[in-house]
Design a protein around this motif. Structure first.
Motif, PDB file in Angstrom:
ATOM      1  N   GLY A   1      53.806  -6.352  -5.637  1.00 24.44           N
ATOM      2  CA  GLY A   1      52.437  -5.988  -5.340  1.00 24.44           C
ATOM      3  C   GLY A   1      51.816  -5.117  -6.428  1.00 24.44           C
ATOM      4  O   GLY A   1      52.514  -4.349  -7.094  1.00 24.44           O
ATOM      5  N   VAL A   2      50.526  -5.253  -6.621  1.00 29.43           N
ATOM      6  CA  VAL A   2      49.782  -4.478  -7.627  1.00 29.43           C
ATOM      7  C   VAL A   2      48.558  -3.860  -6.940  1.00 29.43           C
ATOM      8  O   VAL A   2      47.880  -4.525  -6.141  1.00 29.43           O
ATOM      9  CB  VAL A   2      49.353  -5.374  -8.809  1.00 29.43           C
ATOM     10  N   TRP A   3      48.323  -2.597  -7.277  1.00 32.07           N
ATOM     11  CA  TRP A   3      47.169  -1.920  -6.697  1.00 32.07           C
ATOM     12  C   TRP A   3      45.871  -2.532  -7.195  1.00 32.07           C
ATOM     13  O   TRP A   3      45.732  -2.880  -8.360  1.00 32.07           O
ATOM     14  CB  TRP A   3      47.168  -0.431  -7.063  1.00 32.07           C
ATOM     15  N   GLU A   4      44.906  -2.632  -6.303  1.00 30.61           N
ATOM     16  CA  GLU A   4      43.569  -3.010  -6.731  1.00 30.61           C
ATOM     17  C   GLU A   4      42.838  -1.762  -7.237  1.00 30.61           C
ATOM     18  O   GLU A   4      43.373  -0.645  -7.206  1.00 30.61           O
ATOM     19  CB  GLU A   4      42.809  -3.636  -5.563  1.00 30.61           C
ATOM     20  N   GLU A   5      41.643  -1.917  -7.741  1.00 31.57           N
ATOM     21  CA  GLU A   5      40.877  -0.786  -8.264  1.00 31.57           C
ATOM     22  C   GLU A   5      40.523   0.186  -7.119  1.00 31.57           C
ATOM     23  O   GLU A   5      40.376  -0.206  -5.963  1.00 31.57           O
ATOM     24  CB  GLU A   5      39.589  -1.288  -8.924  1.00 31.57           C
ATOM     25  N   TRP A   6      40.446   1.454  -7.523  1.00 28.72           N
ATOM     26  CA  TRP A   6      40.049   2.469  -6.522  1.00 28.72           C
ATOM     27  C   TRP A   6      38.631   2.189  -6.015  1.00 28.72           C
ATOM     28  O   TRP A   6      37.765   1.725  -6.758  1.00 28.72           O
ATOM     29  CB  TRP A   6      40.100   3.870  -7.140  1.00 28.72           C
ATOM     30  N   SER A   7      38.414   2.527  -4.795  1.00 29.81           N
ATOM     31  CA  SER A   7      37.057   2.434  -4.249  1.00 29.81           C
ATOM     32  C   SER A   7      36.216   3.616  -4.739  1.00 29.81           C
ATOM     33  O   SER A   7      36.736   4.552  -5.356  1.00 29.81           O
ATOM     34  CB  SER A   7      37.111   2.419  -2.714  1.00 29.81           C
TER      35      SER A   7
END
Length: 941
Positions: free
Chosen positions: A310-316
């Protein structure tokens, strides 16, 4: 007529009747030389016409058999009877041969006459008539005669040999068994019975058995209990006869069980294999029944899905500042999300921070009552601190530049080498040659190049100066190409070849010595082969110029390229074949050894580029049917897989041809090529040959058929063994394609002249199991046929040998030989027994001249817009896979040319290379305009 006359006439009649009776009795009793009684016959006929009661027989003669030499007795009893006589074969039996008696029946008071005669074997044998020997009785009374029935007399016998003996059979369960039996000729006809394991067979007790049909034994549905020894028993009044024993075997053919479920993929990621299996237990083969046909293990390729982490998406975006002076943002682990056992993202999915820089009251309100003057003071302090840090950084940079320039000024301005700027764009520069070195181009001496006579396969170098020599290059191979001119070679190179003896080092010295004034490192092999194996080895000393090692008649060679060994170093290199029980293959994993195990060294060998090893193999190469791997032996004598032929690898390179494998290796060690069949259509080539020799007895002759792997090394072992025992090759060896479908191999002999030769029964066909043949490199398949000629004058033998796989390929070996010829050479024509030179060093070991090789490498190692790079060269030489291996090489073109040298060592010209360079030249001509002069230029190899 007067009374007197009447009285006289009556008395006369009475006297006549009485006289007639007397004459009749006298006629029967009187002896006759011929044994006949014509008068008696006439009288009997006349008396039979007389009315009244005639004799009737109480006992008539019965048919009889003479056993051995014992006579038989014929009896007649009649009443009323004055006389009883026997008549045999139409002739009266003499009175002296009759034995008669007369007695009174106690119940009726009637007189009964009984007559008896003996009939001997001699009498029956002396009779020669259209019918059997016969006798009847004739009885007389006062009123006439009566005749009895005819009784036949025959000699009883029973011959010894059965007209048809029962034959042994092998029948499947529930099949019909029919055993034929025709008893010996006999009188009376023999009665036939059957014995099963010496016990009488009764059809009345078993409805499944029938013994009534023409003496045959019929078993309608065979059962396992019907497996036994059966004997036909013939009996009559003379003797009993036993037939030969017939063995009946009721067998059960094997049947497959259901397939197991497919196993999981053998790898967790990428291309792997799934397996399923079944056993031959439904039912299991019994009493020699056939093993199940087909594979017990099935394999299919599978592609295991690789884990995706898994890879983090961009911060909100940050939220608004809350009443507690904090703001928040989020991110999710879905760019991409973890799949297929992938790892979760590391770190936090939520972030919180103070949104006022710490200027927040205890109740969450901003400190609006702080004086503006204090805030301005804080901002001034920050500004001055930043300016001071910048000044310090500038000063440090100025000092560093000053020190660097000072250090460079000490070396002057001529330190830069212009050649470093030129890089790969320079042409190749040759070193200044030393006087007397014939291996360099501009030497003052003529090159001294020794090249031996070549053979198609395997290579063997001849050292005699009377042998035919060949030039490393053909005299004239002209290529019309301006591209060749761009290589800088315009004149035809001529080589004067002079043969000189080559010697093979006697052994490998585990120390250091000096060779031609250079440091030479020699090391013996240690730990690279299994102890106790027989070894075929060759060795030679190689330097910077390289060379070639060859094991004669084995299809194995090693090419050491030019420049692989450092300029000031020589190595005593060796190459050997490990023989005996191999360990590289694994029967449990269905892996087989496709060629010999090869070791090259020494272990501490230091090479600047890979060597090229050629190993002959016996597989019909097909990616759909075979999974071919290269294995290397570790220090603890275990085998590790270093590459699969179909996969990409940068550690070594493998190029498979139809009969050989060419390897590029940079590490010494023990290597083996193994194959794992993927489908039933995987084919292993076998070489079959038939040899013959006389045995101890001058009438005995032996034919021996060998089936070995189709490699020169495997067949060399057969030739060596047959040479030692005086065997003669009777037919050119042939190739048999043996499939990996678990079916056996059958070897049979056919068309033997029966009137000249004989062979031991039940040996005309011999069968070998699939496992014996598939793993034949462990124990070669060999069978023998022992023949015997009926006469020493027979000196010609012609027959056929059939070698076939059940439901598969078949080869016929035609044998025609003179068994009495002792002058025939026992060594096959294709073996070179006097081959002793197994190495070549220097330029004579290569087909491509060193100058042309260097210019090709200089041209192709540098990619350019014209397309003349090493990848195009590899494509034109049909090397189109695993190009990543050449990318890591210092000179990809040099390695490609070494591979070409190894692949074309058996051919005597450079046609394929010249054609490839010509095609590249044409491509270049199409991409760039050429002058008329360039088009007319000839390039001569």
């Amino acid at each position: 007529m007067t009374e007197r006359n009447k009285t006289e006439m009556g008395s006369t009649r009475k006297r006549a009747r009485r006289f007639l009776e007397i004459i009749t009795v006298l006629a029967l009793c009187a002896p006759h030389a011929s044994g006949r009684g014509p008068v008696g016959d006439a009288l009997a006929d006349s008396l039979s016409s007389v009315g009244g009661t005639l004799p009737h027989f109480l006992q008539e003669p019965e048919d009889a058999y003479i056993i051995k030499n014992n006579p038989i007795k014929l009896r007649c009893r009649a009443t009323p009877a004055l006389q009883i006589f026997f008549k045999c074969n139409g002739e009266w039996v003499h009175q002296n041969q009759h034995s008669s008696q007369e007695y009174m029946d106690q119940n009726t008071g009637v007189k009964i006459r009984e007559v008896m005669i003996n009939v001997t074997r001699q009498q029956v044998e002396d009779f020669h008539g259209p019918e059997d020997y016969w006798c009847l009785c004739v009885a007389w009374s006062h009123l006439g005669t009566s005749k009895s029935r005819r009784a036949t007399v025959r000699i009883a016998y029973l011959r010894k040999n059965f007209e048809q003996d029962p034959q042994g059979k092998e029948v499947p369960i529930k099949g019909m068994i029919v055993l034929h039996c025709r008893p010996p000729e006999g009188v009376p006809m023999a009665k036939v019975e059957w014995l099963k394991n010496e016990e009488l067979v009764s059809a009345l007790e078993d409805d499944n058995i029938d013994t009534r049909a023409d003496h045959n034994l019929i078993i309608n549905e065979a059962r396992l209990s019907d497996s036994a020894n059966y004997t036909c028993l013939a009996t009559n009044i003379v003797a009993k006869r036993r037939s030969t024993t017939a063995t009946v075997v009721v067998f059960v053919n094997g049947g497959w069980s259901l397939w197991t479920e497919w196993s999981s993929c053998s790898v967790n990621c990428g291309r792997g294999v799934q397996k399923r299996s079944r056993t031959c237990t439904n039912p299991a083969p019994l009493n020699g029944g056939a093993f199940c046909e087909g594979m017990s293990v099935q394999k299919i390729a599978c592609n295991a899905v690789c884990p995706v982490d898994g890879v983090w998406e961009e911060w909100s975006e940050w939220t608004m500042c809350s009443a507690q002076c904090e703001r928040q943002r989020w991110r999710e682990c879905n760019d991409p999300p973890p799949r297929h056992r992938g790892k979760m993202c590391e770190g936090e999915g939520q972030s919180t921070e103070n949104c006022t820089g710490g200027l927040c009251t205890q109740n969450g309100k901003l400190m609006h009552d702080v004086k503006p003057q204090s805030m301005e003071n804080s901002m001034d302090v920050a500004l001055y601190s930043g300016l001071a840090a910048g000044v310090i950084a500038v000063v440090v940079l100025i000092v560093a530049i000053t020190l660097y320039r000072k250090s460079q000024s000490e070396y002057g301005v001529d330190v830069i080498d212009s050649s470093a700027l030129a890089g790969g764009f320079q042409s190749f520069n040759f070193k200044t040659t030393r006087q007397g070195n014939p291996l360099l181009l501009n030497s003052s001496m003529q090159p001294d190049i020794t090249v031996g006579q070549t053979y198609s396969s395997p290579i063997c170098f001849q050292d005699s100066i009377d042998k035919e020599l060949f030039d490393p290059l053909p005299d004239k191979v002209k290529v019309q190409s301006s591209f060749m001119v761009s290589l800088g070679v315009a004149d035809r190179a001529e080589y004067h070849v002079k043969a000189h003896p080559q010697t093979l080092p006697a052994n490998l010295h585990p120390n250091y010595s000096m060779v031609e004034g250079k440091k030479t490192a020699t090391m013996a092999p240690n730990g690279l082969h299994t102890p106790g194996k027989i070894q075929l080895k060759t060795s030679a000393v190689f330097g910077h110029l390289g060379g070639r090692l060859v094991i004669p008649n084995a299809g194995v060679s090693l090419l050491v390229p030019h420049g692989a060994i450092a300029d000031d170093t020589s190595w005593e290199m060796y190459m050997l074949i490990n023989q005996g029980e191999t360990s590289a293959q694994s029967e449990e994993r269905c892996e087989i050894l496709l060629g010999p195990e090869i070791t090259y060294g020494p272990p501490g060998l230091s090479l600047s580029c890979p060597v090229a090893m050629t190993i002959a193999h016996c597989a019909e190469v097909s990616a759909e049917n075979w999974n071919i791997k290269l294995k290397r032996q570790t220090k603890d004598n275990k085998w590790e897989e270093i590459m699969s032929v179909d996969d990409e690898s940068t550690s070594c390179y493998c190029l498979m041809d139809s009969h050989s494998c060419h390897l590029l290796l940079d590490q010494p060690g023990c290597y083996a090529l193994v194959g794992e069949p993927i489908t039933d259509a995987a084919i292993k080539r076998l070489r079959i040959a038939v040899f013959g020799s006389m045995e101890a007895s001058s009438l005995d002759y032996s034919l021996r058929v060998h089936c070995v792997d189709d490699t020169p090394h495997a067949f060399q072992g057969v030739v060596t063994a047959e040479t030692c025992r005086g065997g003669q090759l009777l037919e050119e060896p042939k190739t048999l394609f043996f499939k990996g479908n678990c079916l056996s191999l059958q070897v049979s002999i056919q068309d033997i002249p029966q009137f000249l030769w004989s062979i031991k029964p039940f040996t005309t066909c011999q069968e070998f199991s699939f496992t014996q043949v598939w793993y034949s490199n462990q124990q070669p398949v060999h069978c023998a046929f022992s023949l015997q000629r009926h006469s020493a004058a027979t000196n010609q033998l012609s027959c056929k040998i059939s070698v076939r796989q059940v439901k598969g390929h078949e080869q016929i070996l035609q044998v025609y030989t003179s068994v009495g010829e002792n002058e025939k050479d026992t060594v096959p024509f294709f073996m070179q027994a006097d081959c002793t030179v197994t190495s070549q060093t220097g330029a004579k070991a290569f087909k491509i001249p060193l100058s042309i090789r260097q210019r090709i490498c200089t041209t192709f190692d540098t990619a350019n817009a014209k397309g003349k790079d090493w990848q195009l060269l590899a494509q034109k030489l049909h090397i189109q896979r695993n190009l990543s291996y050449f990318t890591k090489q210092k000179s990809p073109s040099a390695v490609i040319l070494s591979l070409w040298e190894a692949r074309h060592q058996d051919s005597g010209d450079l046609d394929s290379l010249a054609s490839a360079l010509e095609e590249i030249g044409k491509i270049h001509c199409k991409s760039l305009p050429q002058s008329p002069d360039e088009n007319e230029t000839d390039f001569t190899f």
